[in-house]
Enzyme design. Structure first.
Site, PDB file in Angstrom:
ATOM      1  N   GLY A 106       0.719  -1.222   0.073  1.00  0.00           N
ATOM      2  CA  GLY A 106       0.003  -0.128  -0.005  1.00  0.00           C
ATOM      3  C   GLY A 106       0.772   1.288   0.042  1.00  0.00           C
ATOM      4  O   GLY A 106       0.407   2.363  -0.671  1.00  0.00           O
ATOM      5  N   GLU A 150       9.702   9.273 -29.066  1.00  0.00           N
ATOM      6  CA  GLU A 150      10.579   8.903 -29.937  1.00  0.00           C
ATOM      7  C   GLU A 150      10.287   7.476 -30.349  1.00  0.00           C
ATOM      8  O   GLU A 150      10.961   6.717 -30.685  1.00  0.00           O
ATOM      9  CB  GLU A 150      11.905   8.702 -29.120  1.00  0.00           C
ATOM     10  CG  GLU A 150      12.252  10.362 -28.892  1.00  0.00           C
ATOM     11  CD  GLU A 150      13.810  10.576 -28.574  1.00  0.00           C
ATOM     12  OE1 GLU A 150      14.762   9.787 -29.417  1.00  0.00           O
ATOM     13  OE2 GLU A 150      13.933  11.335 -27.821  1.00  0.00           O
TER      14      GLU A 150
HETATM   15  C1  LIG Z   1       5.925  13.737 -23.026  1.00  0.00           C
HETATM   16  C2  LIG Z   1       6.192  13.641 -24.342  1.00  0.00           C
HETATM   17  C3  LIG Z   1       7.210  14.471 -24.806  1.00  0.00           C
HETATM   18  C4  LIG Z   1       7.548  14.188 -26.359  1.00  0.00           C
HETATM   19  N1  LIG Z   1       8.726  14.976 -26.854  1.00  0.00           N
HETATM   20  C5  LIG Z   1       8.490  15.215 -28.134  1.00  0.00           C
HETATM   21  C6  LIG Z   1       9.646  16.284 -29.003  1.00  0.00           C
HETATM   22  O1  LIG Z   1      10.467  16.864 -28.378  1.00  0.00           O
HETATM   23  N2  LIG Z   1       9.490  16.267 -30.099  1.00  0.00           N
HETATM   24  C7  LIG Z   1       8.619  15.613 -31.246  1.00  0.00           C
HETATM   25  O2  LIG Z   1       8.661  15.769 -32.119  1.00  0.00           O
HETATM   26  N3  LIG Z   1       7.790  14.727 -30.642  1.00  0.00           N
HETATM   27  C8  LIG Z   1       7.689  14.544 -29.277  1.00  0.00           C
HETATM   28  N4  LIG Z   1       6.775  13.627 -28.582  1.00  0.00           N
HETATM   29  C9  LIG Z   1       5.845  13.021 -29.435  1.00  0.00           C
HETATM   30  C10 LIG Z   1       6.177  11.509 -29.630  1.00  0.00           C
HETATM   31  O3  LIG Z   1       7.099  11.191 -30.237  1.00  0.00           O
HETATM   32  C11 LIG Z   1       4.625  11.159 -30.241  1.00  0.00           C
HETATM   33  O4  LIG Z   1       3.603  10.819 -29.057  1.00  0.00           O
HETATM   34  C12 LIG Z   1       4.828   9.589 -30.550  1.00  0.00           C
HETATM   35  O5  LIG Z   1       5.670   9.497 -31.740  1.00  0.00           O
HETATM   36  C13 LIG Z   1       3.394   8.947 -30.862  1.00  0.00           C
HETATM   37  O6  LIG Z   1       2.609   9.740 -31.773  1.00  0.00           O
HETATM   38  P1  LIG Z   1       1.082  10.023 -31.380  1.00  0.00           P
HETATM   39  O7  LIG Z   1       1.238  10.518 -29.968  1.00  0.00           O
HETATM   40  O8  LIG Z   1       0.590  11.032 -32.526  1.00  0.00           O
HETATM   41  O9  LIG Z   1       0.204   8.821 -31.554  1.00  0.00           O
HETATM   42  P2  LIG Z   1      -0.283   7.961 -32.785  1.00  0.00           P
HETATM   43  O10 LIG Z   1       0.719   8.024 -33.930  1.00  0.00           O
HETATM   44  O11 LIG Z   1      -1.554   8.754 -33.208  1.00  0.00           O
HETATM   45  O12 LIG Z   1      -0.425   6.544 -32.080  1.00  0.00           O
HETATM   46  C14 LIG Z   1      -1.686   6.103 -31.252  1.00  0.00           C
HETATM   47  C15 LIG Z   1      -1.462   4.522 -31.191  1.00  0.00           C
HETATM   48  O13 LIG Z   1      -1.628   3.943 -32.540  1.00  0.00           O
HETATM   49  C16 LIG Z   1      -0.398   3.056 -32.886  1.00  0.00           C
HETATM   50  N5  LIG Z   1      -0.102   3.348 -34.232  1.00  0.00           N
HETATM   51  C17 LIG Z   1       0.056   4.230 -34.952  1.00  0.00           C
HETATM   52  N6  LIG Z   1       0.299   3.912 -36.171  1.00  0.00           N
HETATM   53  C18 LIG Z   1       0.338   2.253 -36.249  1.00  0.00           C
HETATM   54  C19 LIG Z   1       0.653   1.332 -37.094  1.00  0.00           C
HETATM   55  N7  LIG Z   1       0.962   1.731 -38.396  1.00  0.00           N
HETATM   56  N8  LIG Z   1       0.639   0.099 -36.415  1.00  0.00           N
HETATM   57  C20 LIG Z   1       0.458  -0.322 -35.384  1.00  0.00           C
HETATM   58  N9  LIG Z   1       0.076   0.720 -34.492  1.00  0.00           N
HETATM   59  C21 LIG Z   1       0.137   1.934 -34.793  1.00  0.00           C
HETATM   60  C22 LIG Z   1       0.833   3.771 -31.936  1.00  0.00           C
HETATM   61  O14 LIG Z   1       1.635   2.807 -31.589  1.00  0.00           O
HETATM   62  C23 LIG Z   1      -0.188   4.294 -30.541  1.00  0.00           C
HETATM   63  O15 LIG Z   1      -0.297   3.249 -29.832  1.00  0.00           O
HETATM   64  C24 LIG Z   1       6.686  13.841 -27.229  1.00  0.00           C
HETATM   65  C25 LIG Z   1       5.542  12.926 -26.458  1.00  0.00           C
HETATM   66  C26 LIG Z   1       5.316  12.780 -25.307  1.00  0.00           C
HETATM   67  C27 LIG Z   1       4.166  12.179 -24.562  1.00  0.00           C
END
Ligand SMILES: Cc1cc2nc3c(=O)[nH]c(=O)nc-3n(C[C@H](O)[C@H](O)[C@H](O)COP(=O)(O)OP(=O)(O)OC[C@H]3O[C@@H](n4cnc5c(N)ncnc54)[C@H](O)[C@@H]3O)c2cc1C
Length: 382
Positions: free
Chosen positions: A343, A366
């Site tokens: 807990g 990333e």
């Molecule tokens: C705290 C934080 C810091 C960040 N910092 C940066 C930064 O400095 N610079 C920057 O550019 N970005 C940054 N990001 C962005 C990060 O790289 C993205 O959130 C990540 O690449 C996923 O993109 P999305 O959130 O749009 O999810 P989506 O691409 O919309 O994905 C949603 C879901 O669908 C799945 N999915 C998508 N396509 C497929 C496929 N073809 N096959 C199977 N599954 C799939 C994904 O795996 C995920 O589970 C940051 C994110 C966070 C949360």
């Protein structure tokens, strides 16, 4: 095969371990509670040379090898992952593109304040409608009369809006290639450029003291020459940046997983139930043994990927595998660390509660775990 670290790697590891233990860890709970960006820590890290580790001395860097940099990320993240991700995003995503793809004039202009920690720099790839499909960039830049006119939005950008942020390098669609796909170019946008709007910080589940914001560009104008490399090379450049960044994120995950084991082991040896420390129960011992084994494997995976990178050999598959396995290892470690605390693990005064909230994003940033599996499958010929 030689698994030993050299003198420089050991010295960097020990310096970072000591700094994390003495300077970062005591502030971690407060940073998580207040969400305040750790300016004083970043300043100290700059003075220690930690914000320019892998860059040559001619730009003010420490001239360390890539593995040393990753080991530093592991140790700093063991102290606190908000600080670890600030360092990683600044170095791997913010500064490295200037070093790898910038002109000599751009390197001389941008790198010195970044490697000294006087400034942070961010990298804007992700957009509200382009995440995993990172080539789906909708931000557009049109070249007119010697200037890029930029319109669009970026989402979740780390280090985008601190008081010491110098600017952002963004991917923008600058045209259409011969094969019909988007032509992507990396454009440098210093803070203060008109039409470059920095949004409010997101309210996050973890990494609370790291700065993450949306960015908007409304007819933002920069000179034509403020791009990295040649026009149209942006996609190739950021794929390269992400491959290496994944090794550093694997190191960050190993640091967090190690912190989970540190706390769980310490708690298990002091918490008594049924008249003895819970570490005497085999069920608890097996959890700790599994954590230790997986952490060692994840560490070796990022060491190998970093080594391949340093040898100039292909490493994209190993980087994706290291990032995937290390982030999932850290998640299992955080889960078991909370379980071992019972807990108390659910209470915010215990670090494992913070670790559990912070670990999830390692499977997202990333490149999500799904994207890592896609990269690995591509290397299998699928
Ligand atoms: C705290 C934080 C810091 C960040 N910092 C940066 C930064 O400095 N610079 C920057 O550019 N970005 C940054 N990001 C962005 C990060 O790289 C993205 O959130 C990540 O690449 C996923 O993109 P999305 O959130 O749009 O999810 P989506 O691409 O919309 O994905 C949603 C879901 O669908 C799945 N999915 C998508 N396509 C497929 C496929 N073809 N096959 C199977 N599954 C799939 C994904 O795996 C995920 O589970 C940051 C994110 C966070 C949360």
């Amino acid at each position: 095969m030689d698994f030993s670290l050299n003198e420089e790697q050991l010295a960097i590891r020990d310096t970072c371990r000591e700094f994390a233990e003495q300077e970062i860890k005591p502030l971690a709970e407060e940073m998580d509670r207040t969400g305040q960006f750790p300016y004083a820590l970043i300043k100290k890290m700059g003075a220690l040379g930690l914000l320019g580790l892998p860059f040559p001395e001619e730009y003010g860097g420490a001239g360390a090898d890539f593995l040393s940099y990753c080991i530093a990320i592991e140790e700093i993240s063991r102290g606190d992952v908000s600080v670890g991700i600030t360092m990683e995003a600044h170095t791997s995503l913010g500064s490295t593109p200037f070093y790898l793809f910038g002109s000599e004039e751009q390197r001389q202009r941008y790198l010195p304040p970044l490697v000294s920690g006087e400034q942070l720099w961010s990298f804007g790839l992700t957009e509200p409608e382009a995440g995993s499909d990172s080539g789906g960039t909708q931000t557009r830049a049109v070249l007119r009369d010697g200037y890029w006119h930029i319109n669009g939005a970026k989402a979740f950008i780390t280090n985008a809006g601190t008081d010491i942020t110098g600017g952002v390098t963004i991917t923008a669609a600058t045209g259409t290639r011969a094969d019909g796909r988007k032509e992507i170019t990396n454009i440098i946008i210093p803070k203060g450029t008109s039409g470059y709007i920095i949004g409010n910080p997101y309210k996050k589940m973890g990494w609370k003291a790291s700065d993450t914001r949306p960015l908007t560009f409304e007819d933002c104008v920069v000179p034509a020459e403020d791009i990295l490399g040649q026009r149209g090379e942006g996609f190739k450049q950021f794929m390269h940046i992400l491959d290496a960044g994944r090794i550093a994120i694997a190191a960050l995950s190993v640091g967090l997983a190690q912190a989970c084991l540190d706390e769980a082991l310490s708690y298990a040896t002091t918490r008594k139930q049924f008249g003895q420390p819970i570490s005497k129960f085999q069920a608890i011992q097996f959890k700790l043994a599994d954590m230790d084994t997986e952490i060692e494997l994840a560490r070796l995976m990022y060491y190998k990927a970093a080594w391949l990178h340093m040898q100039g050999k292909p490493y994209a598959r190993e980087a994706a595998q290291a990032k995937l396995f290390a982030s999932e290892t850290a998640k299992r470690a955080a889960d078991q660390a909370v379980q071992i605390h019972g807990g108390y693990g659910f209470m915010d005064e215990y670090p494992v509660s913070r670790y559990w909230r912070s670990v999830k994003v390692n499977e997202i940033g990333e490149g999500t775990s799904e994207v890592q599996r896609m990269v690995i499958a591509k290397h299998l010929g699928c």
